[in-house]
Design an enzyme around this catalytic site. Structure first.
Site, PDB file in Angstrom:
ATOM      1  N   TYR A 124       0.833  -1.202   0.000  1.00 27.26           N
ATOM      2  CA  TYR A 124       0.000   0.000   0.000  1.00 27.26           C
ATOM      3  C   TYR A 124       0.874   1.261   0.000  1.00 27.26           C
ATOM      4  O   TYR A 124       0.442   2.319   0.440  1.00 27.26           O
ATOM      5  CB  TYR A 124      -0.922   0.021   1.216  1.00 27.26           C
ATOM      6  CG  TYR A 124      -1.999  -1.046   1.220  1.00 27.26           C
ATOM      7  CD1 TYR A 124      -2.167  -1.914   0.151  1.00 27.26           C
ATOM      8  CD2 TYR A 124      -2.848  -1.186   2.294  1.00 27.26           C
ATOM      9  CE1 TYR A 124      -3.147  -2.889   0.154  1.00 27.26           C
ATOM     10  CE2 TYR A 124      -3.843  -2.158   2.316  1.00 27.26           C
ATOM     11  CZ  TYR A 124      -3.986  -3.008   1.237  1.00 27.26           C
ATOM     12  OH  TYR A 124      -4.957  -3.974   1.257  1.00 27.26           O
ATOM     13  N   LYS A 172       6.087 -14.004   4.268  1.00 27.66           N
ATOM     14  CA  LYS A 172       6.221 -14.923   3.124  1.00 27.66           C
ATOM     15  C   LYS A 172       7.667 -14.865   2.630  1.00 27.66           C
ATOM     16  O   LYS A 172       7.950 -14.708   1.440  1.00 27.66           O
ATOM     17  CB  LYS A 172       5.228 -14.531   2.017  1.00 27.66           C
ATOM     18  CG  LYS A 172       5.098 -15.560   0.894  1.00 27.66           C
ATOM     19  CD  LYS A 172       4.490 -16.881   1.334  1.00 27.66           C
ATOM     20  CE  LYS A 172       4.299 -17.813   0.141  1.00 27.66           C
ATOM     21  NZ  LYS A 172       3.845 -19.158   0.558  1.00 27.66           N
ATOM     22  N   ASP A 205       0.172 -17.922   4.096  1.00 27.18           N
ATOM     23  CA  ASP A 205      -0.838 -18.873   3.624  1.00 27.18           C
ATOM     24  C   ASP A 205      -1.152 -19.922   4.687  1.00 27.18           C
ATOM     25  O   ASP A 205      -2.306 -20.330   4.862  1.00 27.18           O
ATOM     26  CB  ASP A 205      -0.407 -19.528   2.301  1.00 27.18           C
ATOM     27  CG  ASP A 205       1.037 -19.964   2.279  1.00 27.18           C
ATOM     28  OD1 ASP A 205       1.826 -19.489   3.126  1.00 27.18           O
ATOM     29  OD2 ASP A 205       1.406 -20.771   1.412  1.00 27.18           O
ATOM     30  N   ASP A 229      -4.292  -6.773   6.403  1.00 28.18           N
ATOM     31  CA  ASP A 229      -5.614  -6.375   5.926  1.00 28.18           C
ATOM     32  C   ASP A 229      -6.474  -7.611   5.654  1.00 28.18           C
ATOM     33  O   ASP A 229      -7.624  -7.715   6.092  1.00 28.18           O
ATOM     34  CB  ASP A 229      -5.443  -5.536   4.657  1.00 28.18           C
ATOM     35  CG  ASP A 229      -6.719  -4.836   4.222  1.00 28.18           C
ATOM     36  OD1 ASP A 229      -7.735  -4.939   4.939  1.00 28.18           O
ATOM     37  OD2 ASP A 229      -6.707  -4.179   3.169  1.00 28.18           O
ATOM     38  N   ASP A 233      -9.657  -9.346   8.247  1.00 31.18           N
ATOM     39  CA  ASP A 233     -11.023  -9.534   7.754  1.00 31.18           C
ATOM     40  C   ASP A 233     -11.444 -10.997   7.866  1.00 31.18           C
ATOM     41  O   ASP A 233     -12.599 -11.300   8.191  1.00 31.18           O
ATOM     42  CB  ASP A 233     -11.142  -9.070   6.300  1.00 31.18           C
ATOM     43  CG  ASP A 233     -11.366  -7.571   6.185  1.00 31.18           C
ATOM     44  OD1 ASP A 233     -11.300  -6.882   7.222  1.00 31.18           O
ATOM     45  OD2 ASP A 233     -11.605  -7.086   5.062  1.00 31.18           O
TER      46      ASP A 233
END
Length: 336
Positions: A124, A172, A205, A229, A233
């Site tokens: 972002y 990751k 993941d 983010d 959620d």
């Protein structure tokens, strides 16, 4: 001196849930001085920008800000995400998303997790370009040592302050070897400074899978911007969904608290907007201000209403936005 609170209603149901939160805050024995500032698509239509400089100044001048929701249309000339710009302009580097079980059938029991998300860089960063006559689009992922260190310290400090004993560092680095590699390296350097807290590593993941399988195992998750983010959620769906999810955007000199849901245009002026997430955001704001007793009273009042089924239709109840607000106010006024 009263606390100075900047209210940022925004678009859609934002003004409705912010008005509801203002009402319940006024039912508490606190001196609060409210002021309003503009943000979002409505501000863009009126002022030519979704985030006026005056709004940033109002947030800086306040003790805290409470934000509703905004509409962000894609591909509109001159428009940008006011939320991302606000976080970057005010250096609100830490996004805190508590995920805690509520007394409702949609919530799994035994969950008490905080996701600590880096809030100003990563994917972002806002550094994008288009090449090859529009056939190739590139976004730069920016991870810095400074950004990594301060969000990791925030997570470990938060674990220490709240009596938690585990921090999952999610990355990751097996694929994103330079950017996530730096984030991971800084975590390995910082963790020994918190010997009472166990640091665990997890690939993003794997974390997404483990959140579905056994969310109760997590206490604190700290990760980069986009990963945080998405994971936050996902996590909120185990404890009632977006209608009850709140977050904090915290920097060294400013703080903005918000419900996680969007502007929900179909719900505007229907009375069906769920104010619960905004109430929980207001409680987070009170904790930030040091008013922990009032924060606890507000959470208890909200959770009591949820347990009694005095909620909006999305949670299976029959109350309107204003109806639920009145129920919360009555409980706050009667438990004094």
């Amino acid at each position: 001196m009263p606390y100075k609170i900047t209210l940022l209603p925004g678009d859609g149901i934002g003004p409705e849930v912010i008005a509801a939160a203002q009402e319940v805050l006024r039912a508490l024995p606190l001196e609060l001085d409210f002021a309003y500032a503009e943000i979002g698509f409505g501000a863009y239509e009126r002022l030519g920008t979704p985030l006026p400089d005056s709004t940033l100044q109002a947030i800086r001048a306040a003790d805290a800000a409470l934000f509703g929701a905004v509409t962000t249309p894609p591909n509109l000339p001159g428009y940008f995400s006011p939320v991302v710009r606000m976080r970057q302009s005010l250096d609100l580097y830490a996004n805190l998303r508590p995920t805690r079980s509520i007394p409702h059938p949609s919530s799994r029991p035994g969950i008490d997790l905080i996701i600590v998300r880096e809030n100003t860089e990563g994917l972002y960063s806002g550094i994008e370009r288009v090449e090859e006559d529009g056939n190739r689009a590139i976004t730069e992922r920016v991870i810095t040592r400074r950004g990594s260190e301060r969000i990791l310290r925030k997570a470990f400090d938060l674990a220490r302050q709240t009596g938690r004993t585990k921090v999952h560092v999610v990355h990751k680095a097996n694929v994103l070897r330079q950017t996530c590699g730096l984030f991971r390296q800084v975590a390995l350097e910082i963790a020994p400074q918190y010997p009472e807290i166990e640091m665990l590593e997890m690939l993003v993941d794997t974390c997404a899978m483990e959140l579905v399988r056994a969310p109760e195992q997590f206490q604190v998750i700290v990760t980069t911007n986009l990963f945080g983010d998405i994971l936050s959620d996902e996590a909120c769906m185990f404890v009632g969904g977006l209608g009850v999810a709140a977050s904090a955007n915290i920097g060294a000199e400013a703080a903005v608290f918000e419900p996680v849901h969007g502007s929900a245009p179909p719900l505007v002026r229907t009375g069906k907007a769920n104010p619960t997430a905004t109430f929980f955001a207001a409680a987070m704001m009170l904790d930030y201000l040091g008013e922990t007793e009032s924060a606890a009273r507000l959470r208890t009042a909200v959770e009591t209403c949820i347990a009694q089924g005095l909620v909006t239709p999305d949670l299976g109840g029959a109350l309107t936005t204003s109806g639920m607000t009145e129920q919360i106010k009555c409980r706050l006024q009667n438990d004094e």
